[in-house]
Design a protein around this motif. Structure first.
Motif, PDB file in Angstrom:
ATOM      1  N   LEU A   1       7.260   2.736  -7.011  1.00 17.47           N
ATOM      2  CA  LEU A   1       7.274   4.168  -7.284  1.00 17.47           C
ATOM      3  C   LEU A   1       6.155   4.572  -8.235  1.00 17.47           C
ATOM      4  O   LEU A   1       5.773   5.733  -8.272  1.00 17.47           O
ATOM      5  N   LEU A   2       5.649   3.630  -8.999  1.00 18.54           N
ATOM      6  CA  LEU A   2       4.776   3.953 -10.122  1.00 18.54           C
ATOM      7  C   LEU A   2       3.300   3.870  -9.776  1.00 18.54           C
ATOM      8  O   LEU A   2       2.825   2.837  -9.299  1.00 18.54           O
ATOM      9  N   PRO A   3       2.540   4.917 -10.038  1.00 14.77           N
ATOM     10  CA  PRO A   3       1.090   4.849  -9.817  1.00 14.77           C
ATOM     11  C   PRO A   3       0.437   3.695 -10.579  1.00 14.77           C
ATOM     12  O   PRO A   3      -0.532   3.100 -10.099  1.00 14.77           O
ATOM     13  N   THR A   4       0.951   3.381 -11.739  1.00 10.67           N
ATOM     14  CA  THR A   4       0.359   2.331 -12.578  1.00 10.67           C
ATOM     15  C   THR A   4       0.503   0.944 -11.962  1.00 10.67           C
ATOM     16  O   THR A   4      -0.158  -0.001 -12.401  1.00 10.67           O
TER      17      THR A   4
ATOM     18  N   LYS B   1       1.198  18.947 -12.009  1.00  9.79           N
ATOM     19  CA  LYS B   1       2.318  18.027 -11.817  1.00  9.79           C
ATOM     20  C   LYS B   1       1.842  16.580 -11.903  1.00  9.79           C
ATOM     21  O   LYS B   1       0.659  16.294 -11.746  1.00  9.79           O
ATOM     22  N   GLU B   2       2.790  15.688 -12.125  1.00 11.19           N
ATOM     23  CA  GLU B   2       2.473  14.275 -12.166  1.00 11.19           C
ATOM     24  C   GLU B   2       2.261  13.728 -10.755  1.00 11.19           C
ATOM     25  O   GLU B   2       2.782  14.259  -9.776  1.00 11.19           O
ATOM     26  N   ARG B   3       1.493  12.651 -10.704  1.00 11.65           N
ATOM     27  CA  ARG B   3       1.295  11.989  -9.418  1.00 11.65           C
ATOM     28  C   ARG B   3       2.606  11.310  -9.003  1.00 11.65           C
ATOM     29  O   ARG B   3       3.242  10.621  -9.812  1.00 11.65           O
ATOM     30  N   GLU B   4       3.005  11.497  -7.763  1.00 17.02           N
ATOM     31  CA  GLU B   4       4.266  10.925  -7.291  1.00 17.02           C
ATOM     32  C   GLU B   4       4.055  10.148  -6.009  1.00 17.02           C
ATOM     33  O   GLU B   4       3.172  10.469  -5.191  1.00 17.02           O
TER      34      GLU B   4
ATOM     35  N   MET C   1       0.850  -1.182   0.000  1.00 19.39           N
ATOM     36  CA  MET C   1       0.000   0.000   0.000  1.00 19.39           C
ATOM     37  C   MET C   1       0.879   1.222   0.000  1.00 19.39           C
ATOM     38  O   MET C   1       2.027   1.191   0.460  1.00 19.39           O
ATOM     39  N   GLY C   2       0.344   2.298  -0.528  1.00 19.91           N
ATOM     40  CA  GLY C   2       1.155   3.489  -0.630  1.00 19.91           C
ATOM     41  C   GLY C   2       0.347   4.766  -0.568  1.00 19.91           C
ATOM     42  O   GLY C   2      -0.878   4.761  -0.706  1.00 19.91           O
ATOM     43  N   TRP C   3       1.067   5.831  -0.320  1.00 19.91           N
ATOM     44  CA  TRP C   3       0.517   7.188  -0.396  1.00 19.91           C
ATOM     45  C   TRP C   3       1.168   7.897  -1.582  1.00 19.91           C
ATOM     46  O   TRP C   3       2.396   7.874  -1.720  1.00 19.91           O
ATOM     47  N   PHE C   4       0.335   8.487  -2.397  1.00 20.57           N
ATOM     48  CA  PHE C   4       0.784   9.285  -3.523  1.00 20.57           C
ATOM     49  C   PHE C   4       0.223  10.687  -3.371  1.00 20.57           C
ATOM     50  O   PHE C   4      -0.750  10.912  -2.637  1.00 20.57           O
ATOM     51  N   ARG C   5       0.826  11.637  -4.072  1.00 22.03           N
ATOM     52  CA  ARG C   5       0.290  12.987  -4.072  1.00 22.03           C
ATOM     53  C   ARG C   5       0.406  13.592  -5.459  1.00 22.03           C
ATOM     54  O   ARG C   5       1.251  13.207  -6.244  1.00 22.03           O
ATOM     55  N   GLN C   6      -0.498  14.515  -5.710  1.00 25.18           N
ATOM     56  CA  GLN C   6      -0.489  15.195  -6.995  1.00 25.18           C
ATOM     57  C   GLN C   6      -0.866  16.653  -6.799  1.00 25.18           C
ATOM     58  O   GLN C   6      -1.952  16.963  -6.290  1.00 25.18           O
ATOM     59  N   ALA C   7       0.057  17.518  -7.183  1.00 16.87           N
ATOM     60  CA  ALA C   7      -0.179  18.955  -7.142  1.00 16.87           C
ATOM     61  C   ALA C   7      -0.671  19.406  -8.515  1.00 16.87           C
ATOM     62  O   ALA C   7      -0.406  18.739  -9.524  1.00 16.87           O
ATOM     63  N   PRO C   8      -1.372  20.532  -8.587  1.00 16.15           N
ATOM     64  CA  PRO C   8      -1.879  21.014  -9.881  1.00 16.15           C
ATOM     65  C   PRO C   8      -0.757  21.169 -10.898  1.00 16.15           C
ATOM     66  O   PRO C   8       0.284  21.754 -10.601  1.00 16.15           O
TER      67      PRO C   8
END
Length: 126
Positions: free
Chosen positions: A108-111, A43-46, A34-41
């Protein structure tokens, strides 16, 4: 399968927040990672942080020493403790889960993650 994030909000720089991700519809421990990702306007999701079923964690360099990911299997809940927040931490934060094995680098990858929550907004003002 449903992931629901909570705990976001607006804080001043230097403050703290704890995000929670409540999982339902499956046994938490049945998921591999499981992970936490973030995405700023704009920018790519990281990936911010991830944790696997063995408790092995990984963090983005930008949050190391400030953020801590943890899980409570009994409560089917994933957490992200965020300390010493900076304006550049401002983003929508998403919880993600994947049941199959994914390699260290693929985390690392959202996919690589199949299930996602709807996100919770974190805004840090200077």
């Amino acid at each position: 399968v449903q992931l629901v994030e909570s705990g976001g909000g607006s804080v001043q720089a230097g403050g703290s927040l704890r995000l929670s991700c409540s999982a339902s519809g499956y046994t938490y421990s049945s998921y591999y990672c499981m992970g936490w990702f973030r995405q700023a306007p704009g920018k790519e999701r990281e990936r911010v942080a991830s944790i696997d079923r063995d408790g092995i964690t990984a963090y983005a360099d930008s949050v190391k020493g400030r953020f801590t990911i943890s899980q409570d299997n009994a409560k089917n809940t994933l957490y992200l403790q965020m300390n010493t927040l900076k304006p550049e931490d401002t983003a929508m934060y998403y919880c993600a889960a994947e049941g199959k094995y994914i390699s260290w680098w693929a985390r690392l990858l959202p996919t690589a993650y199949k299930s996602w929550g709807q996100g919770t907004q974190v805004t840090v003002s200077s």
